[in-house]
Scaffold this active site. Structure first.
Site, PDB file in Angstrom:
ATOM      1  CE  LYS A   1       2.683   3.638  -3.235  1.00 24.63           C
ATOM      2  NZ  LYS A   1       3.202   2.786  -5.114  1.00 24.63           N
TER       3      LYS A   1
ATOM      4  NE  ARG B   1      -5.792   1.259  -4.454  1.00 19.25           N
ATOM      5  CZ  ARG B   1      -6.373   0.997  -5.145  1.00 19.25           C
ATOM      6  NH1 ARG B   1      -7.700   0.844  -4.380  1.00 19.25           N
ATOM      7  NH2 ARG B   1      -6.775  -0.067  -6.290  1.00 19.25           N
TER       8      ARG B   1
ATOM      9  NE  ARG C   1       8.527  -4.904 -10.504  1.00 22.84           N
ATOM     10  CZ  ARG C   1       7.509  -4.530 -10.078  1.00 22.84           C
ATOM     11  NH1 ARG C   1       7.844  -2.726  -9.592  1.00 22.84           N
ATOM     12  NH2 ARG C   1       6.261  -4.539 -10.421  1.00 22.84           N
TER      13      ARG C   1
ATOM     14  NE  ARG D   1       4.713  -8.670  -8.853  1.00 27.07           N
ATOM     15  CZ  ARG D   1       4.802  -7.267  -8.358  1.00 27.07           C
ATOM     16  NH1 ARG D   1       5.206  -7.117  -7.639  1.00 27.07           N
ATOM     17  NH2 ARG D   1       3.676  -6.290  -8.500  1.00 27.07           N
TER      18      ARG D   1
ATOM     19  NE  ARG E   1      -0.112  -2.241 -10.227  1.00 27.15           N
ATOM     20  CZ  ARG E   1       1.266  -2.749 -10.480  1.00 27.15           C
ATOM     21  NH1 ARG E   1       1.957  -3.834 -11.495  1.00 27.15           N
ATOM     22  NH2 ARG E   1       2.233  -2.313  -9.068  1.00 27.15           N
TER      23      ARG E   1
END
Ligand code: ZN
Length: 221
Positions: free
Chosen positions: A15, A88, A127, A160, A171
């Site tokens: 997004k 959120r 990632r 990360r 998350r």
């Protein structure tokens, strides 16, 4: 054209990237509430000081304060925006609605980028990103490994810290518990503004669909 846009979606749904592309294409500001918050804090504004009282203790700012920060931005820059990952929580969505009503504005478009958990997991755990330029790559898709040089700038590619299984589970839980109910809220309140796009498609396909929604042929005045 739709000018008050909310993009929602789980982690790794792309997004942020899509919001940037839309902002470039339609010249609508991409507003990251995290960046607004950091800017208020670093400038030491009254809102920033209030927010600091929470963030310095490692807490999230309350919904009402988060929306006040966004509202201050809208008063200064006009009610044209692409929000990414905001609101959120349902609380933020409610405060945002009353704040927009005060500005005599309303949301034009809400898009949910949908991605199954399994794909989110795969995308995040594969990632790696560049320490220097921030570019991200998928290990399986691009054939880059941790520690290899960034194809763009030559710096080191790393994983990360928050891209671990545990952090990811957390998350996803936060997303399911707090943000998915926001989708339910809009489904009830503004069903004709809410659209869903399969975020498992390629970035260009997603962008084409989003652009068509933003460009909306119907004249809304
Ligand atoms: Zn790089």
């Amino acid at each position: 054209m739709n000018q008050r846009i909310v993009l929602l979606g789980p982690p790794a749904s792309g997004k942020g990237t899509q919001a940037d592309r839309l902002a470039d294409c339609f010249l609508i500001p991409h507003v990251s509430t995290g960046a607004l918050l950091r800017s208020e804090c670093s400038r030491g504004t009254p809102l920033g000081q209030e927010a600091d009282g929470w963030t310095s203790k490692g807490l999230l700012v309350p919904d009402e304060l988060a929306v006040r920060i966004v509202t201050a931005w809208m008063k200064e820059n006009g009610p044209r925006f692409i929000f990414d990952g905001f609101p959120r929580t349902v609380g933020q969505a409610e405060y945002l609605d009353s704040s927009l009503a005060e500005l005599r504005a309303g949301l034009d478009l809400i898009v949910l980028l949908e991605l199954p958990d399994e794909l989110i997991r795969r995308r995040i755990l594969e990632r790696i990103s560049c320490l220097k330029c921030g570019a991200t790559f998928s290990m399986s898709l691009h054939g880059n490994q941790e520690g290899s040089p960034c194809p763009r700038c030559g710096a080191l590619l790393v994983r990360r810290n928050d891209d671990t299984e545990e952090a990811l589970d957390q998350r996803l839980e936060v997303y399911r518990d707090l943000t998915l109910p926001v989708v339910g809220y809009y489904e009830k309140k503004s069903p004709n503004l809410l659209h869903r796009i399969d975020a498992g498609e390629g970035s260009d396909e997603i962008f084409a669909k989003l652009s068509a929604l933003v460009a909306d042929k119907k004249d809304k005045g």
